[in-house]
Write an enzyme that holds these catalytic residues in place. Structure first.
Site, PDB file in Angstrom:
ATOM      1  N   SER A   1       0.826  -1.221   0.000  1.00 43.88           N
ATOM      2  CA  SER A   1       0.000   0.000   0.000  1.00 43.88           C
ATOM      3  C   SER A   1       0.857   1.266   0.000  1.00 43.88           C
ATOM      4  O   SER A   1       0.485   2.272  -0.621  1.00 43.88           O
ATOM      5  CB  SER A   1      -0.978   0.008   1.181  1.00 43.88           C
ATOM      6  OG  SER A   1      -0.286   0.079   2.397  1.00 43.88           O
ATOM      7  N   ASN A   2       2.019   1.224   0.658  1.00 46.69           N
ATOM      8  CA  ASN A   2       2.906   2.405   0.628  1.00 46.69           C
ATOM      9  C   ASN A   2       3.531   2.583  -0.751  1.00 46.69           C
ATOM     10  O   ASN A   2       3.629   3.702  -1.252  1.00 46.69           O
ATOM     11  CB  ASN A   2       3.998   2.290   1.697  1.00 46.69           C
ATOM     12  CG  ASN A   2       3.467   2.639   3.066  1.00 46.69           C
ATOM     13  OD1 ASN A   2       3.268   3.810   3.377  1.00 46.69           O
ATOM     14  ND2 ASN A   2       3.182   1.631   3.879  1.00 46.69           N
TER      15      ASN A   2
ATOM     16  N   MET B   1      10.870  -6.917   4.328  1.00 49.24           N
ATOM     17  CA  MET B   1      11.087  -7.600   5.605  1.00 49.24           C
ATOM     18  C   MET B   1      12.475  -8.250   5.696  1.00 49.24           C
ATOM     19  O   MET B   1      12.621  -9.353   6.224  1.00 49.24           O
ATOM     20  CB  MET B   1       9.999  -8.681   5.802  1.00 49.24           C
ATOM     21  CG  MET B   1       8.593  -8.142   5.701  1.00 49.24           C
ATOM     22  SD  MET B   1       8.232  -6.891   6.957  1.00 49.24           S
ATOM     23  CE  MET B   1       8.001  -7.958   8.368  1.00 49.24           C
TER      24      MET B   1
ATOM     25  N   ASN C   1      13.449   3.988   4.683  1.00 52.05           N
ATOM     26  CA  ASN C   1      12.459   3.008   5.148  1.00 52.05           C
ATOM     27  C   ASN C   1      11.386   3.743   5.944  1.00 52.05           C
ATOM     28  O   ASN C   1      11.621   4.844   6.450  1.00 52.05           O
ATOM     29  CB  ASN C   1      13.160   1.977   6.048  1.00 52.05           C
ATOM     30  CG  ASN C   1      12.209   0.890   6.525  1.00 52.05           C
ATOM     31  OD1 ASN C   1      11.389   0.384   5.757  1.00 52.05           O
ATOM     32  ND2 ASN C   1      12.302   0.533   7.796  1.00 52.05           N
TER      33      ASN C   1
ATOM     34  N   HIS D   1       8.646   3.020   9.187  1.00 49.46           N
ATOM     35  CA  HIS D   1       8.337   2.080  10.270  1.00 49.46           C
ATOM     36  C   HIS D   1       7.131   2.615  11.039  1.00 49.46           C
ATOM     37  O   HIS D   1       7.054   3.811  11.325  1.00 49.46           O
ATOM     38  CB  HIS D   1       9.562   1.937  11.199  1.00 49.46           C
ATOM     39  CG  HIS D   1       9.356   0.869  12.214  1.00 49.46           C
ATOM     40  ND1 HIS D   1       9.444  -0.476  11.907  1.00 49.46           N
ATOM     41  CD2 HIS D   1       8.998   0.935  13.519  1.00 49.46           C
ATOM     42  CE1 HIS D   1       9.171  -1.180  12.994  1.00 49.46           C
ATOM     43  NE2 HIS D   1       8.901  -0.348  13.981  1.00 49.46           N
TER      44      HIS D   1
END
Ligand code: GRF
Length: 193
Positions: A13-14, A87, A104, A106
């Site tokens: 989705s990102n 991941m 990244n 988070h």
């Protein structure tokens, strides 16, 4: 025009939010690399018209898998490597190839709650302030220099899925903004404009 390459493992989705934001920008998604054959992200790439490549890690070392990824990325000459739910931890060798240009996202306020299940860990921690972190990637676990944090105060009584939704909305708003800002900066640096 600057180019972003993406590494992802799952839902995507990102990745999609960033690609959609790029449509109205001078910048382009170059290629998506994913490492899980049941990931939903390649289907999103197909719909968005972004080239994708599958690089499984099973049966080979992390270094070997990364060599394949580096070979795939090289001809696209990416200016920025965007981890979007990837991941895996990258080696120093990979990071040094794209020094300072790997980022990244988070779903917690790092350094609190690194690793998997960041939202659930934040939710169960009782922390009053929850949020997201966008950071540069180093060879540690969610540990590189922080570029952006966005937080909100929990009211109390929210369910886990309400908190998840709120976090994902923040991610989809801020990750595209930060990526586009960085690509703008890179373009300015390289063209001198
Ligand atoms: C996001 O919550 C991101 O913060 C974390 O992994 C999740 C990926 O979601 N690193 P998606 O694959 O982008 O939907």
């Amino acid at each position: 025009m600057a180019r972003a390459a993406f590494l992802a493992s799952g839902n995507g989705s990102n990745f999609q939010a960033i690609c959609e934001a790029m449509v109205d920008s001078p910048h382009q998604p170059a290629v998506l690399v994913y490492d899980r054959n049941n990931a939903k992200v390649p289907e999103r790439a197909r719909r968005l018209g972004v080239i994708s490549r599958y690089v499984p890690y099973a049966g080979r070392s992390r270094e070997e898998a990364e060599e394949v990824i580096l070979e795939i990325l090289a001809p696209f000459k990416p200016d920025l490597i965007v981890l979007a739910g990837f991941m895996r931890i990258l080696t120093e060798k990979f990071i040094s190839r794209y020094e300072g240009r790997i980022i990244n996202i988070h779903p917690s306020l790092l350094p609190a709650h690194p690793g998997t299940h960041g939202i659930e860990k934040s939710y169960r921690s009782g922390d009053k302030e929850l949020g997201i972190t966008i950071h540069q990637v180093d060879a540690g676990l969610d540990s590189g220099p922080i570029l952006k944090q966005v937080s909100f105060r929990r009211e109390g009584g929210e369910t886990l899925s309400e908190i998840e939704e709120r976090i994902h909305t923040l991610e989809h708003t801020w990750y595209p903004r930060v990526v586009l800002e960085l690509l703008d900066q890179i373009e300015t640096e390289t063209t001198g404009r």
